[in-house]
Scaffold this motif. Structure first.
Motif, PDB file in Angstrom:
ATOM      1  N   UNK A   1     -23.997 -16.325 -45.288  1.00 38.94           N
ATOM      2  CA  UNK A   1     -24.826 -16.988 -46.291  1.00 38.94           C
ATOM      3  C   UNK A   1     -24.426 -16.455 -47.664  1.00 38.94           C
ATOM      4  N   UNK A   2     -24.786 -17.128 -48.752  1.00 40.21           N
ATOM      5  CA  UNK A   2     -24.458 -16.599 -50.084  1.00 40.21           C
ATOM      6  C   UNK A   2     -24.994 -15.193 -50.303  1.00 40.21           C
TER       7      UNK A   2
ATOM      8  N   UNK B   1     -18.589  -5.063 -62.182  1.00 38.40           N
ATOM      9  CA  UNK B   1     -19.682  -6.004 -61.920  1.00 38.40           C
ATOM     10  C   UNK B   1     -19.172  -7.244 -61.193  1.00 38.40           C
ATOM     11  N   UNK B   2     -20.111  -8.036 -60.689  1.00 39.70           N
ATOM     12  CA  UNK B   2     -19.785  -9.332 -60.085  1.00 39.70           C
ATOM     13  C   UNK B   2     -20.913 -10.302 -60.413  1.00 39.70           C
ATOM     14  N   UNK B   3     -20.659 -11.575 -60.243  1.00 39.96           N
ATOM     15  CA  UNK B   3     -21.664 -12.615 -60.462  1.00 39.96           C
ATOM     16  C   UNK B   3     -22.165 -13.064 -59.096  1.00 39.96           C
ATOM     17  N   UNK B   4     -23.477 -12.899 -58.862  1.00 44.68           N
ATOM     18  CA  UNK B   4     -24.019 -13.214 -57.534  1.00 44.68           C
ATOM     19  C   UNK B   4     -24.317 -14.706 -57.390  1.00 44.68           C
ATOM     20  N   UNK B   5     -24.881 -15.071 -56.249  1.00 42.06           N
ATOM     21  CA  UNK B   5     -25.097 -16.485 -55.943  1.00 42.06           C
ATOM     22  C   UNK B   5     -26.144 -17.136 -56.839  1.00 42.06           C
ATOM     23  N   UNK B   6     -26.933 -16.326 -57.561  1.00 46.11           N
ATOM     24  CA  UNK B   6     -27.942 -16.869 -58.479  1.00 46.11           C
ATOM     25  C   UNK B   6     -27.445 -16.916 -59.927  1.00 46.11           C
ATOM     26  N   UNK B   7     -26.171 -16.608 -60.118  1.00 43.87           N
ATOM     27  CA  UNK B   7     -25.597 -16.641 -61.461  1.00 43.87           C
ATOM     28  C   UNK B   7     -25.885 -15.405 -62.275  1.00 43.87           C
ATOM     29  N   UNK B   8     -26.351 -14.329 -61.634  1.00 45.83           N
ATOM     30  CA  UNK B   8     -26.654 -13.086 -62.334  1.00 45.83           C
ATOM     31  C   UNK B   8     -25.456 -12.150 -62.265  1.00 45.83           C
TER      32      UNK B   8
ATOM     33  N   UNK C   1     -13.696 -10.653 -41.809  1.00 49.41           N
ATOM     34  CA  UNK C   1     -13.063 -10.822 -40.507  1.00 49.41           C
ATOM     35  C   UNK C   1     -13.831 -10.074 -39.419  1.00 49.41           C
ATOM     36  N   UNK C   2     -14.404  -8.909 -39.773  1.00 50.43           N
ATOM     37  CA  UNK C   2     -15.143  -8.122 -38.798  1.00 50.43           C
ATOM     38  C   UNK C   2     -16.527  -8.701 -38.498  1.00 50.43           C
ATOM     39  N   UNK C   3     -17.239  -9.096 -39.549  1.00 46.17           N
ATOM     40  CA  UNK C   3     -18.632  -9.498 -39.404  1.00 46.17           C
ATOM     41  C   UNK C   3     -18.816 -10.980 -39.114  1.00 46.17           C
ATOM     42  N   UNK C   4     -17.872 -11.807 -39.578  1.00 43.59           N
ATOM     43  CA  UNK C   4     -18.021 -13.259 -39.411  1.00 43.59           C
ATOM     44  C   UNK C   4     -16.711 -13.864 -38.889  1.00 43.59           C
ATOM     45  N   UNK C   5     -16.294 -13.437 -37.692  1.00 43.71           N
ATOM     46  CA  UNK C   5     -15.008 -13.930 -37.169  1.00 43.71           C
ATOM     47  C   UNK C   5     -15.015 -15.407 -36.810  1.00 43.71           C
TER      48      UNK C   5
ATOM     49  N   UNK D   1     -25.532 -12.895 -47.970  1.00 41.95           N
ATOM     50  CA  UNK D   1     -24.722 -11.977 -47.160  1.00 41.95           C
ATOM     51  C   UNK D   1     -23.373 -11.722 -47.813  1.00 41.95           C
ATOM     52  N   UNK D   2     -22.798 -12.755 -48.400  1.00 41.04           N
ATOM     53  CA  UNK D   2     -21.524 -12.587 -49.094  1.00 41.04           C
ATOM     54  C   UNK D   2     -21.694 -11.649 -50.290  1.00 41.04           C
ATOM     55  N   UNK D   3     -22.790 -11.797 -51.049  1.00 41.23           N
ATOM     56  CA  UNK D   3     -23.077 -10.904 -52.171  1.00 41.23           C
ATOM     57  C   UNK D   3     -23.177  -9.450 -51.705  1.00 41.23           C
ATOM     58  N   UNK D   4     -23.792  -9.240 -50.558  1.00 40.50           N
ATOM     59  CA  UNK D   4     -23.948  -7.887 -50.028  1.00 40.50           C
ATOM     60  C   UNK D   4     -22.594  -7.256 -49.712  1.00 40.50           C
ATOM     61  N   UNK D   5     -21.689  -8.057 -49.168  1.00 44.29           N
ATOM     62  CA  UNK D   5     -20.340  -7.567 -48.873  1.00 44.29           C
ATOM     63  C   UNK D   5     -19.609  -7.208 -50.160  1.00 44.29           C
ATOM     64  N   UNK D   6     -19.694  -8.095 -51.171  1.00 43.85           N
ATOM     65  CA  UNK D   6     -19.022  -7.846 -52.450  1.00 43.85           C
ATOM     66  C   UNK D   6     -19.563  -6.584 -53.106  1.00 43.85           C
ATOM     67  N   UNK D   7     -20.866  -6.414 -53.071  1.00 41.78           N
ATOM     68  CA  UNK D   7     -21.485  -5.246 -53.694  1.00 41.78           C
ATOM     69  C   UNK D   7     -21.018  -3.959 -53.008  1.00 41.78           C
TER      70      UNK D   7
END
Length: 307
Positions: A44-45, A81-88, A35-39, A47-53
């Motif tokens: 991008x995938x 852990x999480x699964x990133x946009x490359x399936x890792x 909500x703050x960064x992308x109102x 950028x979303x991974x960076x937020x999750x991390x």
């Protein structure tokens, strides 16, 4: 863009060690940053991974501190852990403690290889199915007729009811269980799972249960559920009897073959996984992470007449 928890969860893929409270905390952190960064747009995938991390790192900081201060195993699942946009699948650390021995051996009693600074990578590729998940040891099943105390640590897996009870239920005609807490749906579900074990053994003819009544109208519906269980067990030639009592000093299972099983948490030894039905253990108890508890198996000195 109307961002909600539901829309975030379309893309959020969390992995190992992310428990119920962790999941909620990460969701709220990700939602806040979105909500703050992308109102008015979408990340991008990458950028979303960076937020999750970042959200996982913040949650890990909290969990590591809780683990250091609590003497039991409740907060030892810190390698989230999480699964990133490359399936890792990416295990998230935070820099100050990444190579700390206290961090790499979060369990109070464990022989774990320490991660060193020359480790090649913290990530590994999900090659399909569950092949990327570290295999946990499954407890031995040769527990038949042994007096013992079983200490289950927080986060342990492999303890379904077959492992815990079947070895002691041979030639059992009558089972008496004292289980005070059956007011929530997951507690009643645990009772039904135990009743399935009773029916599968084929020897038991009578199952006696003592429990407490609920305080609210919803909780008092327990009697309706017990009546349904009684009807189902009758189809397997098992006579199910239940009584209510407010004086239940302990949780135990007495078997007519002379064994007594005392359960610190009763039948409810598993962590609450909330309503996320895609977590491992949702349908297979052997994959459910446990709460810390102790179970004693003893022969009764004076065999009770349970018939």
């Amino acid at each position: 863009m109307n961002i909600s928890v539901w829309s975030v969860n379309q893309f959020l893929k969390l992995g190992d060690h992310v428990e119920g409270r962790d999941n909620r905390a990460v969701q709220k952190t990700v939602l806040g940053f979105m909500k703050l960064l992308f109102p008015t747009g979408e990340p991008t995938p990458e950028e979303f991974d960076e937020i999750v991390e970042y959200a996982l790192e913040v949650r890990r900081r909290v969990k590591e501190q809780l683990n250091k201060r609590k003497p039991d195993e409740e907060y030892t699942c810190i390698n989230m852990s999480y699964v990133n946009c490359r399936g890792e699948k990416v295990v998230v650390y935070y820099p100050e403690s990444k190579y700390s021995e206290a961090t790499q051996t979060p369990r109070k009693s464990a022989d774990v290889e320490i991660l060193r600074e020359n480790a090649e990578t913290d990530d590994f590729l999900l090659s399909g199915g569950l092949s990327g998940i570290t295999e946990k040891s499954v407890p031995a099943r040769d527990n038949k007729w042994q007096e013992k105390t079983l200490n289950i640590l927080y986060g342990d897996t492999g303890y379904n009811y077959e492992v815990l009870f079947v070895g002691y239920m041979e030639n059992v005609q009558v089972i008496e269980s004292q289980e005070p807490y059956l007011v929530h749906s997951y507690q009643m579900n645990n009772l039904v799972r135990f009743a399935e074990i009773v029916a599968k053994t084929g020897d038991c003819k009578q199952f006696k249960l003592t429990t407490k009544t609920g305080e609210t109208i919803e909780e008092k519906r327990i009697q309706e559920s017990l009546e349904q269980l009684k009807a189902v067990l009758a189809e397997y030639a098992v006579d199910f009897e239940y009584t209510f009592s407010e004086l239940i000093p302990d949780r135990f299972i007495h078997l007519s073959n002379g064994w007594e099983i005392t359960l610190g948490r009763g039948l409810h030894i598993y962590q609450n996984q909330g309503r996320n039905y895609f977590l491992m253990g949702t349908y297979d108890q052997a994959l459910k992470p446990c709460l810390e508890c102790k179970i004693d198996y003893k022969r009764m000195k004076y065999r009770q007449n349970l018939s």
